[in-house]
Design a protein around this motif. Sequence first.
Motif, PDB file in Angstrom:
ATOM      1  N   TRP A 292      37.561  -0.146  33.825  1.00  0.00           N
ATOM      2  CA  TRP A 292      36.952  -0.611  35.076  1.00  0.00           C
ATOM      3  C   TRP A 292      36.998   0.540  36.088  1.00  0.00           C
ATOM      4  O   TRP A 292      37.928   1.353  36.072  1.00  0.00           O
ATOM      5  N   ASN A 293      36.047   0.570  36.969  1.00  0.00           N
ATOM      6  CA  ASN A 293      36.069   1.603  38.021  1.00  0.00           C
ATOM      7  C   ASN A 293      36.705   1.085  39.312  1.00  0.00           C
ATOM      8  O   ASN A 293      36.448   1.606  40.395  1.00  0.00           O
TER       9      ASN A 293
ATOM     10  N   THR B  52      28.615  -2.801  27.724  1.00  0.00           N
ATOM     11  CA  THR B  52      28.045  -2.608  29.063  1.00  0.00           C
ATOM     12  C   THR B  52      26.676  -1.940  28.931  1.00  0.00           C
ATOM     13  O   THR B  52      26.287  -1.486  27.852  1.00  0.00           O
TER      14      THR B  52
ATOM     15  N   GLY C  84      32.261  -3.703  38.314  1.00  0.00           N
ATOM     16  CA  GLY C  84      33.167  -2.583  38.068  1.00  0.00           C
ATOM     17  C   GLY C  84      33.473  -2.313  36.606  1.00  0.00           C
ATOM     18  O   GLY C  84      34.200  -1.355  36.295  1.00  0.00           O
TER      19      GLY C  84
ATOM     20  N   VAL D 103      32.870  -0.644  33.319  1.00  0.00           N
ATOM     21  CA  VAL D 103      32.018   0.502  32.955  1.00  0.00           C
ATOM     22  C   VAL D 103      32.052   0.806  31.450  1.00  0.00           C
ATOM     23  O   VAL D 103      31.153   1.492  30.952  1.00  0.00           O
ATOM     24  N   THR D 104      33.070   0.372  30.705  1.00  0.00           N
ATOM     25  CA  THR D 104      33.035   0.387  29.234  1.00  0.00           C
ATOM     26  C   THR D 104      33.679  -0.897  28.754  1.00  0.00           C
ATOM     27  O   THR D 104      34.648  -1.381  29.336  1.00  0.00           O
TER      28      THR D 104
ATOM     29  N   THR E 189      28.681   9.290  33.506  1.00  0.00           N
ATOM     30  CA  THR E 189      28.722   9.159  34.967  1.00  0.00           C
ATOM     31  C   THR E 189      29.780   8.185  35.465  1.00  0.00           C
ATOM     32  O   THR E 189      30.576   8.521  36.357  1.00  0.00           O
ATOM     33  N   PRO E 190      29.876   6.952  34.894  1.00  0.00           N
ATOM     34  CA  PRO E 190      30.818   5.974  35.469  1.00  0.00           C
ATOM     35  C   PRO E 190      32.291   6.299  35.238  1.00  0.00           C
ATOM     36  O   PRO E 190      33.149   5.690  35.863  1.00  0.00           O
ATOM     37  N   VAL E 191      32.589   7.247  34.329  1.00  0.00           N
ATOM     38  CA  VAL E 191      33.999   7.561  34.049  1.00  0.00           C
ATOM     39  C   VAL E 191      34.348   8.991  34.464  1.00  0.00           C
ATOM     40  O   VAL E 191      35.400   9.507  34.090  1.00  0.00           O
TER      41      VAL E 191
ATOM     42  N   TYR F   6      25.893   0.910  29.872  1.00  0.00           N
ATOM     43  CA  TYR F   6      25.979   2.366  29.705  1.00  0.00           C
ATOM     44  C   TYR F   6      25.921   2.783  28.238  1.00  0.00           C
ATOM     45  O   TYR F   6      25.644   3.947  27.936  1.00  0.00           O
TER      46      TYR F   6
ATOM     47  N   ASP G 194      29.720  -0.529  22.721  1.00  0.00           N
ATOM     48  CA  ASP G 194      29.992  -0.699  24.153  1.00  0.00           C
ATOM     49  C   ASP G 194      29.037  -1.770  24.673  1.00  0.00           C
ATOM     50  O   ASP G 194      27.816  -1.601  24.635  1.00  0.00           O
TER      51      ASP G 194
END
Length: 646
Positions: free
Chosen positions: A584-585, A627, A608, A610-611, A428-430, A629, A625
């Motif tokens: 980062w997002n 984070t 922000g 995300v990985t 989802t975040p990427v 996620y 990872d």
Amino acid sequence: MKKFAKWFLFAATALVVCGACDDKDNEEPAPAPDKISITPKTANVSSKGGEASVMVSSSGQWTLSDNTNDYVTPSALKGKDGDIVKFTVKPNDKEEDQTFSYTFTCGKETASYAITLKKRASQTEEQLEITFVPESNILPREGGNVSVLVTSSDEWTLEGSHTFVHPSATSGSDGAEVTFAVDPNETEEDKVADYVFKMGSKNVPFQITVKGGVIYTLEIVGEKELKFAYTKQEKIAVTLNTNVPYRDLAAEITSTEEGWLTKGVTVQGATETEVIMYFDLTQNDGFDSREASVKITGPKGGEDILKIKQMPQSQISVEELSYYLETTGAALEIPVKANVAFDVKLSESAGTWFAYNGFTDGKLKFTYQDLPEGTIRSCTATLTEKDPAAGAQPLTVVLMFSQKPKGMITTAVNMTGTRAWPAWNDPTPVTNMTAFTLEALVNPAAKKNNSILSTIMGIEGKFLVRLGDDYLSWNQIQVVWDSGSYNYYGRPVEGKLSNINMTVNANEWSHIAVTFGEGTVKVFINGEEKGSTTTDVPASVNFGITHNDEQAPQGQQITRCFWVGYSYEHARYFPGMMSELRIWNRVLTADELANATRRYGVDPKSEGLVTYWKCDEGQGDVIKDHTSYRNDLASDGLKWEPVSLP
């Protein structure tokens, strides 16, 4: 007979015990056959007596029949293989030849030997006789020796003179032995030497013939020991000086490893005596050198030996090239696997704090001193091949040593020859990102050809950060992406960002950041902006494509996905170490990227982020990872290296 009876009893007992056992299991090994031979098989001794010798070759112990007589005494009556038996012979007091026969025995085999003691000359009548081995007076063109025994009732003389024959005596008495030394015949015709033994009214002719013909010669011109590099060599020319017809020349190659050296054609040279013989070498892919002996010969004479040595590809193999030393002084041993001799030279920065103590037991030995507080220091040790093959550059290996307080990062992943990928536990975040920043600490350890790319991370054809390309230096950063538009031929237009300021150094850590958002792509190296573009920048990028191995049946389209250290093909691996990989997002600001401290670590809960693949596991084949996620990286196998950053 007792031995046979004992064996028979044993065999019979074994049959009773074993019953149906296979008879072959109870058979004794067949004894080796008896063998015996002697050299020579006969001997002539002059009437004055003398000595005769025999060499015995046998499969075991031998015995000699004791032919007891008043004239001959053997030095031994038994012995072993290779012994020499000497027979001492007394003078003959009779006016007739005497023959003494002996038998050498080994087991069931025998060999006969006979000694003829020549008669004493007659005391009542005039007598002159000579004795020699039949046909021993016909010599090959190389010459040799001929022995003649003389029996005479009075003093004798030898008449005849020839420049190529040299008799040991020209006069003598009964029982004398005359040896004729004969020179080689260097002509094509036979040479004949006629002699006459004379005594009173007696004349005995004696003739020596030495065969003629061409004496063939052969010599290798120039070096007879050749050394070559490991690479394939075709048509190695060896020049010969010879009177052997070139078509008749042969080359016998002897080596412990077959097939790597082969003979090619042989041709006539520029003169009648010049011949060129060619050889081919295959490439030596082994660790050790290989050698061959080549015997070049003619069918009727002439010979020379050529030695050929082919070196392996020079190897000086060290598992680690970078070493981070403790602040407390200590000894350091580094295993090295090498097939060449090498010198070790320290850089000037080694000063007196770092010392090289030699190479023993396959290990380099170093010592270093305590690090003064508040300082850092480093040096290098260069290993240089001592004696490279002709025309080859010496192999060098550079080891780097750093001594400083332990840094924030102590382990990094070496991506040389491997790759990693996220399974996207939560993509989802990427997915369809309209703004993002990619970050990585990289240290390329080896230069690649400019046309061979080195991938950092991303998706081939979608959005990719890499080093090198056609017409670019191997260490120049290039960012490429799908612009979303198509050219006249219906092919996707590829957006690119690269310039000569966007370079990193080999064997040096660099922080790379690529920002994407608001129609702009920017590249930062070590916190400094090095380039940007707004041309053909798409509105969004999707990194969250379901992972696959990018393999598809012929004719079907391949779905590209996100990789670290890989794109399109395995040759595009990253040749060095990586650390602190992040997505980062959002677009990180120039101030954030200029902050040197954050390059070596950030809070996994940062806004922000995300990985976050720190690459500090130090073992295993998974990169975690950090984070929430949990999109860990799997791999084809990872190698970990100790580092000290910053």
